[in-house]
Design a protein around this motif. Structure first.
Motif, PDB file in Angstrom:
ATOM      1  N   MET A  60      -5.923   7.029  -2.912  1.00 57.06           N
ATOM      2  CA  MET A  60      -6.040   5.583  -3.049  1.00 57.06           C
ATOM      3  C   MET A  60      -5.536   5.179  -4.437  1.00 57.06           C
ATOM      4  SD  MET A  60      -7.316   4.551  -0.214  1.00 57.06           S
ATOM      5  CE  MET A  60      -8.321   3.086  -0.180  1.00 57.06           C
ATOM      6  N   VAL A  61      -4.974   3.968  -4.492  1.00 57.98           N
ATOM      7  CA  VAL A  61      -4.398   3.475  -5.744  1.00 57.98           C
ATOM      8  C   VAL A  61      -5.251   2.315  -6.254  1.00 57.98           C
ATOM      9  CG1 VAL A  61      -2.337   2.407  -6.762  1.00 57.98           C
ATOM     10  CG2 VAL A  61      -2.089   4.175  -5.009  1.00 57.98           C
ATOM     11  N   LEU A  62      -5.503   2.284  -7.557  1.00 57.84           N
ATOM     12  CA  LEU A  62      -6.306   1.202  -8.147  1.00 57.84           C
ATOM     13  C   LEU A  62      -5.487  -0.087  -8.144  1.00 57.84           C
ATOM     14  CD1 LEU A  62      -7.790   3.301 -11.065  1.00 57.84           C
ATOM     15  CD2 LEU A  62      -8.966   2.545  -8.972  1.00 57.84           C
ATOM     16  N   MET A  63      -6.095  -1.155  -7.625  1.00 57.00           N
ATOM     17  CA  MET A  63      -5.372  -2.423  -7.454  1.00 57.00           C
ATOM     18  C   MET A  63      -5.208  -3.145  -8.797  1.00 57.00           C
ATOM     19  SD  MET A  63      -7.599  -3.456  -4.167  1.00 57.00           S
ATOM     20  CE  MET A  63      -6.837  -4.939  -3.570  1.00 57.00           C
ATOM     21  N   ALA A  64      -4.106  -3.841  -8.929  1.00 54.10           N
ATOM     22  CA  ALA A  64      -3.807  -4.499 -10.202  1.00 54.10           C
ATOM     23  C   ALA A  64      -4.807  -5.628 -10.518  1.00 54.10           C
ATOM     24  CB  ALA A  64      -2.381  -5.043 -10.187  1.00 54.10           C
ATOM     25  N   GLY A 115      -4.759   6.993  -9.306  1.00 53.47           N
ATOM     26  CA  GLY A 115      -4.367   6.345 -10.558  1.00 53.47           C
ATOM     27  C   GLY A 115      -4.090   4.860 -10.359  1.00 53.47           C
ATOM     28  N   PHE A 116      -3.377   4.278 -11.332  1.00 51.42           N
ATOM     29  CA  PHE A 116      -3.200   2.830 -11.417  1.00 51.42           C
ATOM     30  C   PHE A 116      -1.983   2.333 -10.637  1.00 51.42           C
ATOM     31  CE2 PHE A 116      -5.149   4.308 -15.353  1.00 51.42           C
ATOM     32  CZ  PHE A 116      -6.238   3.462 -15.471  1.00 51.42           C
ATOM     33  N   ASP A 117      -2.098   1.146 -10.058  1.00 50.65           N
ATOM     34  CA  ASP A 117      -0.923   0.407  -9.581  1.00 50.65           C
ATOM     35  C   ASP A 117      -0.024   0.224 -10.808  1.00 50.65           C
ATOM     36  OD1 ASP A 117       0.813  -1.930  -9.133  1.00 50.65           O
ATOM     37  OD2 ASP A 117      -0.348  -2.225  -7.299  1.00 50.65           O
TER      38      ASP A 117
END
Ligand SMILES: C[S@@+](CC[C@H](N)C(=O)[O-])C[C@H]1O[C@@H](n2cnc3c(N)ncnc32)[C@H](O)[C@@H]1O
Length: 234
Positions: A60-64, A115-117
């Motif tokens: 899963m990717v962290l949303m901006a 990690g991050f978007d």
């Protein structure tokens, strides 16, 4: 120094900073550690902060949005630096810790999952710092390492008893060996020179041990130290 930490797990940060020297530094107002949870800023009705990656793939990717909004909610002081904890960043070193200790505020972004978007990087433009070439599950441990290492450099954090002046790396070498009571343990004695009270001899012994250890354990540092010595005597 104000540390503002963006994390999905604020308790991890708060708990660590509530013990020992970090707690003392907070109580003495040398540091102030605030954990900010991006989940409190999500506009998603299910409080989601992550989603599946465009293009497919695991994790899963962290949303901006929650991260950028949480970041923008922080009151910035003039002399502030923003750091993203990331295995892709510059490896942390004593030089970087010294540099950060000159700021009045550090805003730390802890990732998780994949990690991050990427747009978080593009908008916030943080400095990226890594703890080393390995991957952890989250940015909280590296953030705490940074908070701890920077706090030790701030005046008043360490008592005389825990002085950082002679710690490894402070003079480009690793530190000499330490001994405490008893004088003999399992047949191993404390070196005689440390018992005679002659500070000139003690300093010389420690310096030689420091050199010896650095040469043995960290030949890279030793070569750098030698080069610096040659430059200063040239
Ligand atoms: C599982 S990692 C993500 C790794 C990412 N997919 C990559 O390969 O670069 C999740 C988070 O842990 C933190 N992290 C993991 N390893 C780290 C390291 N060596 N130094 C600093 N932060 C690290 C970062 O905040 C990262 O966003």
């Amino acid at each position: 120094m104000i540390f503002d930490v963006l994390t999905l797990f604020p308790e991890m940060i708060e708990n660590y900073c509530n013990f020992s020297i970090m707690k003392r530094a907070s109580e003495a107002n040398i540091i102030s550690v605030n954990a900010i949870n991006p989940r409190d800023f999500t506009l998603d009705k299910h409080k989601k902060v992550d989603d599946t990656p465009y293009g497919g793939g695991a994790g899963m990717v962290l949303m901006a949005q929650p991260y950028v909004d949480a970041y923008e909610s922080i009151k910035k002081v003039e002399n502030s630096v923003t750091v993203m904890l990331s295995p892709q960043g510059e490896p942390l070193s004593d030089d970087i810790v010294n540099e950060f200790a000159n700021f009045d505020q550090m805003i730390l972004l802890c990732g998780h999952y994949e990690g991050f978007d990427e747009r978080i990087r593009e908008i916030i433009k943080p400095r990226e710092i890594s703890l080393g070439d390995f991957v952890l599950t989250g940015g909280e441990l590296p953030a705490l390492c940074l908070i701890d290492a920077v706090s030790r450099k701030l005046e008043g954090t360490l008592g005389k008893i825990e002085s950082a002046d002679e710690d490894s790396f402070s003079n480009g070498l690793i530190e000499y060996p330490h001994y405490t009571k008893p004088r003999v343990y399992r047949g191993l004695s404390v070196p005689e020179v440390l018992l005679n009270g002659n500070h000139k001899d003690i300093n010389e012994f420690r310096f030689q041990k420091s050199l010896e250890r650095t040469k043995l354990k960290r030949p890279d540092l030793y070569a750098k130290w030698l080069k610096n010595q040659n430059q200063t005597t040239d």
